[in-house]
Design an enzyme around this catalytic site. Structure first.
Site, PDB file in Angstrom:
ATOM      1  N   GLU A 168      36.766  -8.318 -42.990  1.00 34.88           N
ATOM      2  CA  GLU A 168      37.757  -7.258 -43.235  1.00 34.88           C
ATOM      3  C   GLU A 168      38.690  -7.605 -44.383  1.00 34.88           C
ATOM      4  OE1 GLU A 168      40.012  -5.978 -39.784  1.00 34.88           O
ATOM      5  OE2 GLU A 168      38.455  -4.567 -39.222  1.00 34.88           O
ATOM      6  N   HIS A 209      16.127 -22.143 -33.427  1.00 46.97           N
ATOM      7  CA  HIS A 209      14.851 -21.655 -32.914  1.00 46.97           C
ATOM      8  C   HIS A 209      14.765 -20.134 -33.015  1.00 46.97           C
ATOM      9  CE1 HIS A 209      13.418 -25.560 -31.325  1.00 46.97           C
ATOM     10  NE2 HIS A 209      14.696 -25.817 -31.528  1.00 46.97           N
ATOM     11  N   LYS A 232      35.772   6.305 -38.324  1.00 47.61           N
ATOM     12  CA  LYS A 232      36.687   7.019 -37.423  1.00 47.61           C
ATOM     13  C   LYS A 232      36.738   8.491 -37.794  1.00 47.61           C
ATOM     14  CE  LYS A 232      39.975   3.192 -36.874  1.00 47.61           C
ATOM     15  NZ  LYS A 232      41.338   2.794 -37.173  1.00 47.61           N
TER      16      LYS A 232
HETATM   17  O1  PA5 Z   1      42.666  -6.803 -38.588  1.00 47.43           O
HETATM   18  C1  PA5 Z   1      42.972  -5.643 -38.333  1.00 47.43           C
HETATM   19  O2  PA5 Z   1      44.019  -5.137 -38.755  1.00 47.43           O
HETATM   20  C2  PA5 Z   1      42.103  -4.783 -37.458  1.00 47.43           C
HETATM   21  O3  PA5 Z   1      40.949  -5.451 -37.088  1.00 47.43           O
HETATM   22  C3  PA5 Z   1      42.848  -4.359 -36.214  1.00 47.43           C
HETATM   23  O4  PA5 Z   1      43.255  -5.491 -35.509  1.00 47.43           O
HETATM   24  C4  PA5 Z   1      41.975  -3.487 -35.315  1.00 47.43           C
HETATM   25  O5  PA5 Z   1      41.508  -2.389 -36.043  1.00 47.43           O
HETATM   26  C5  PA5 Z   1      42.777  -2.980 -34.112  1.00 47.43           C
HETATM   27  O6  PA5 Z   1      43.903  -2.278 -34.520  1.00 47.43           O
HETATM   28  P1  PA5 Z   1      45.100  -2.002 -33.575  1.00 47.43           P
HETATM   29  O7  PA5 Z   1      45.709  -3.280 -33.165  1.00 47.43           O
HETATM   30  O8  PA5 Z   1      46.035  -1.164 -34.388  1.00 47.43           O
HETATM   31  O9  PA5 Z   1      44.561  -1.241 -32.387  1.00 47.43           O
END
Ligand code: PA5
Length: 436
Positions: A289, A310, A424
């Site tokens: 990310e 394996h 989303k």
């Molecule tokens: O690193 C990030 O920002 C994301 O992976 C969020 O943690 C994830 O999308 C969850 O978001 P939230 O805590 O707003 O529900």
């Protein structure tokens, strides 16, 4: 003083030293951009100071809440996704007994929900919660993420039916933004105990906030030692600002050069301890990310050896040569299991009898590293003395810091995740979500 070591000497059969030196200025700039907080996404650098800002009052508040939840629960369900889930799971699975549900051990089992929309998973969880005393920790920074929101709606209703609305309140803790989002509003309206995720810390950098610390404390692990480990790494990384002296700068630059100059498109984070499987998942999210945007970046993947030797092992040895490998090497096991001597030696294993299983595991690691190097897979080694709170704290801060530098080397913002919105949008359109 840190106990983590980083070794990269074998990398020079893939990159020459001149190529590395030619990038010292670029690396120095990326490091400075992180430390001076002047780069893209710089309002999300609060994680840099989390270990420093941790104090006794904050730690005690988390421990008190954790002990209360633990005292009233056989099971604590942590509801969250992405950064609101993976850090806690990584640390808990690394530290807990590998067969925790069978051995108990005085603390509740920590289970996870809200990271999928699987009906059968939820049904199975409800089966368990029918028969156990439980509490819920619901975590969402935005407070609006659909997967955990669905899980929380179902589990909240179950909890209220089982314990009554008023008693259920004492079994629910929310971790969310200080003022925004549906979860914050719900927590205020219902009067839940609440912890705040600081504005300046993004989800995947939040393991050292209550997001990670509360579930880890519920599971019975020492959050002070975890944060202290991160603190040691922080001090070391901030005090050393050259390639030669800073292991995060070494890791960030060398993996970047393998990608940018040598076409190594995939990094496998490998552990030889199954309990680190979720640490690998945490790393995948952190780097995926943070770096994967603008059509750039190493694809962060993972493997657990010997298991995957394996399965993926054949590909790693002889498949397409676009891989690099980073091995988390654990020097000492916590326990000893002797390999027995056998008079008949029908399986031919008596030659191993003088070695511990851990020595054999480390030898498998060495042999594999050499084989993969021969096969054209460059290899880094991150070594820790043992799996414990302090070493995990060091690793967490090391990877977060390396990742931030890596993002700036790629010239991307390591702290946003615009691409996550695409699925989303489609999902909401297909579900017919009403416009606000
Ligand atoms: O690193 C990030 O920002 C994301 O992976 C969020 O943690 C994830 O999308 C969850 O978001 P939230 O805590 O707003 O529900």
């Amino acid at each position: 003083m840190i106990n983590t070591q980083f070794s990269y000497s074998e990398i020079f059969s893939f990159i020459n030293e001149e190529e590395v030196k030619n990038n010292f200025v670029k690396l120095g700039n990326a490091y400075k951009t992180v430390c001076d907080r002047t780069g893209k996404g710089n309002d999300f650098l609060g994680w840099l100071d989390l270990p420093k800002d941790y104090d006794a009052n904050f730690s005690q508040r988390i421990k008190n809440c954790a002990d209360k939840l633990a005292a009233q629960s056989d099971v604590v369900v942590v509801i969250g996704i992405g950064g609101s889930y993976l850090g806690a799971r990584a640390v808990i699975e690394a530290l807990q007994h590998p067969f925790k549900p069978f051995v108990g051990g005085g603390r509740p089992s920590v289970l996870f929900a809200g990271n999928s929309i699987s009906e059968d998973y939820m049904h199975g969880l409800l089966d368990v919660l029918e028969k156990k005393d439980y509490s819920l920790i619901v975590i969402s920074k935005s407070g609006t993420t659909t997967e955990p929101a669905i899980a929380f709606r179902i589990l909240k209703e179950h909890c209220e039916k089982k314990y009554g609305k008023s008693a259920a309140k004492d079994r629910i803790v929310a971790i969310t933004d200080a003022s925004r989002g549906a979860l914050k509003k719900l927590a205020t309206d219902e009067g839940y105990d609440t912890f705040v995720i600081p504005d300046s810390v993004g989800g995947r950098y939040s393991v050292l906030t209550p997001v990670g610390l509360l579930p880890i404390a519920v599971a019975g692990f020492d959050i002070d030692k975890l944060v202290h480990g991160a603190m040691e790494m922080r001090e070391y990384l901030l005090q050393n600002n050259t390639f030669e002296t800073n292991i995060a700068m070494q890791y960030a630059l060398l993996r970047y050069l393998l990608y940018a100059e040598k076409n190594k498109r995939i990094e496998l984070l490998v552990a030889y301890e199954p309990c680190l499987a979720y640490f690998v998942e945490w790393y995948k999210q952190l780097f995926g990310e943070s770096e994967g945007k603008e059509h750039k970046a190493i694809f962060p993947a993972g493997a657990i050896f010997s298991t995957d030797l394996h399965s993926l092992g054949q590909y790693i040895q002889e498949g397409e040569r676009h891989l690099m490998e980073t091995v988390i090497s654990v020097k000492n096991a916590k326990n000893k299991v002797a390999i027995p001597y056998d008079e008949k030696d029908a399986d031919g294993l008596n030659y191993l009898q003088k070695m511990s299983m851990n020595e054999i595991n480390l030898t498998a690691e060495k042999g594999t590293r050499l084989a993969h190097l021969d096969g054209g897979v460059p290899n880094f080694q991150i070594s820790i003395p043992a799996i414990n709170e302090a070493s995990l704290g060091e690793l967490i801060y090391f990877f977060e810091f390396s990742c931030a530098i890596g993002g700036y080397l790629l010239d991307v913002n390591p702290f946003n995740q615009p691409g996550v919105e695409a699925y989303k949008k489609n999902m909401f359109r297909l579900l017919g979500k009403p416009e606000k």
